[in-house]
Every structure is written in C-alpha cells, then in structure tokens.
Design a protein around this motif. Structure first.
Motif, PDB file in Angstrom:
ATOM      1  N   ASN A 152     -21.631   4.016  18.022  1.00 56.72           N
ATOM      2  CA  ASN A 152     -21.674   3.103  19.158  1.00 56.72           C
ATOM      3  C   ASN A 152     -20.319   2.451  19.419  1.00 56.72           C
ATOM      4  O   ASN A 152     -20.034   2.070  20.542  1.00 56.72           O
ATOM      5  N   ASP A 153     -19.491   2.328  18.376  1.00 56.96           N
ATOM      6  CA  ASP A 153     -18.146   1.797  18.588  1.00 56.96           C
ATOM      7  C   ASP A 153     -17.358   2.707  19.531  1.00 56.96           C
ATOM      8  O   ASP A 153     -16.692   2.231  20.453  1.00 56.96           O
ATOM      9  N   THR A 203     -18.969   2.643  23.119  1.00 56.73           N
ATOM     10  CA  THR A 203     -18.534   1.463  23.869  1.00 56.73           C
ATOM     11  C   THR A 203     -17.144   1.675  24.464  1.00 56.73           C
ATOM     12  O   THR A 203     -16.923   1.393  25.646  1.00 56.73           O
ATOM     13  N   LEU A 260     -26.691   0.924  23.970  1.00 59.32           N
ATOM     14  CA  LEU A 260     -25.933  -0.269  24.376  1.00 59.32           C
ATOM     15  C   LEU A 260     -26.857  -1.202  25.147  1.00 59.32           C
ATOM     16  O   LEU A 260     -26.647  -1.472  26.331  1.00 59.32           O
ATOM     17  N   ARG A 275     -26.265  -4.345  28.084  1.00 58.28           N
ATOM     18  CA  ARG A 275     -24.853  -4.159  28.428  1.00 58.28           C
ATOM     19  C   ARG A 275     -24.530  -4.960  29.686  1.00 58.28           C
ATOM     20  O   ARG A 275     -25.030  -4.696  30.755  1.00 58.28           O
ATOM     21  N   PHE A 326     -18.260  -5.719  26.300  1.00 56.25           N
ATOM     22  CA  PHE A 326     -19.697  -5.548  26.284  1.00 56.25           C
ATOM     23  C   PHE A 326     -20.306  -6.643  25.455  1.00 56.25           C
ATOM     24  O   PHE A 326     -19.789  -7.022  24.420  1.00 56.25           O
ATOM     25  N   ARG A 345     -24.191  -8.033  23.921  1.00 50.73           N
ATOM     26  CA  ARG A 345     -25.579  -7.627  23.658  1.00 50.73           C
ATOM     27  C   ARG A 345     -26.470  -8.832  23.905  1.00 50.73           C
ATOM     28  O   ARG A 345     -26.138  -9.937  23.566  1.00 50.73           O
TER      29      ARG A 345
END
Length: 172
Positions: free
Chosen positions: A125-126, A129, A155, A158, A169, A171
């Motif tokens: 996910n890093d 993103t 995500l 977002r 971004f 959460r």
C-alpha cells in the motif's frame, strides 16, 4: 529454477527478456537522443525506462518468481513512473501531469490497473499510495468507477488534501 505458474517460454528466453528489460535504465543513462524541444530527450528516456521496468515485473510475476523477489522490481516500477512524471512535467510545463493518459488511452488505463493491482496483490500500500498520487494529483480521482473500486479496499477513506503543493492521503 523457479516453480512457474505457467510454462510459456524457455528459461533461457525468460532470462534474456528480464536481463534486456533490466538493462534499460543503464542503457539510457549512457545513450543520448536528439530532441526537437527542450526536455523531450529526458521525457522519452524516462518513458522507455518506465515501460521496460513494468514489462520486467510482469514477466517475472507471470513466470512465477517468488512474491518476495517481486518487491524490488515493483519499487523500481513506481520509481520509474515518478521519474517519468517529473520528466514529462518538465517537458510539457504542467507540474501535476499524469504519467498515464487514463481518459485518452485504453493502454494507459490498462497499465494503471496492472500496476495498482500488483501493488495490491503484493500488499504494498505504500507503493500504491505513491503510484495513485501521480494520477490523483492530475485530477483523475473520482472520475472512473473501476479506478475507485480498485482502490477502495486498499486505500479506504482516501481524501485529497492539498498542502504545500502535495496531495496527501488520509484514512478515515
């Protein structure tokens, strides 16, 4: 020898393809192109490196390389998209230009889905993103249902927050 998900080419041909694609960045760092406009050479080289790094990752994934060995090639893909975006922005004079023409090219949309999907499949996910930032910054967020559905689970919540020229971004 790796355990292939499917047999589609010989081991020798596979190795030659991977080596060819992986050599792209080194090749373009020492070879020039004639440009018609300032910045065109850097943009074209960055495009070739981006394309070849993605092809290298896809062929490795398809061939069945262990997932752990795909993390570095995936990082290279995202870095190459970022470098291409920077070169393209300089050439076109548009700071937040997308490195993919999601509205104008089915191939570019497919490329977006491939990279985003590989980030999701490899639990990065890093990198997802960072990659999505390149297209969201150009205004593609909330523009396409598939785009949003693909990103929704990885995500969640977002939101776009413009701060100091960068989109971050958050959460929910």
């Amino acid at each position: 020898m790796m355990s292939r998900r499917q047999t589609f080419i010989t081991e020798t041909y596979y190795r030659n393809l991977v080596d060819f694609y992986d050599f792209s960045e080194s090749y373009w760092s020492s070879h020039g192109l004639e440009e018609d406009f300032p910045g065109q050479e850097a943009s074209l080289k960055a495009f070739e490196i981006k394309r070849d790094s993605l092809k290298s990752l896809i062929i490795r994934y398809t061939a069945g390389e262990p997932i752990a060995e795909l993390h570095e090639p995936l990082e290279r893909v995202v870095r190459s998209f970022e470098a291409y975006q920077q070169a393209l922005a300089g050439y076109e004079g548009v700071p937040n230009i997308s490195p993919l023409s999601l509205e104008g090219s089915a191939g570019d949309f497919e490329e977006f889905v491939q990279v985003a999907s590989l980030c999701i499949l490899l639990h990065r996910n890093d990198l997802l993103t960072r990659f999505v930032l390149l297209t969201d910054a150009a205004g593609f967020n909330d523009e396409d249902t598939l785009y949003e559905d693909l990103l929704r689970k990885s995500l969640p919540g977002r939101d776009r927050i413009l701060m100091n020229g960068f989109i971050q971004f958050t959460r929910s």
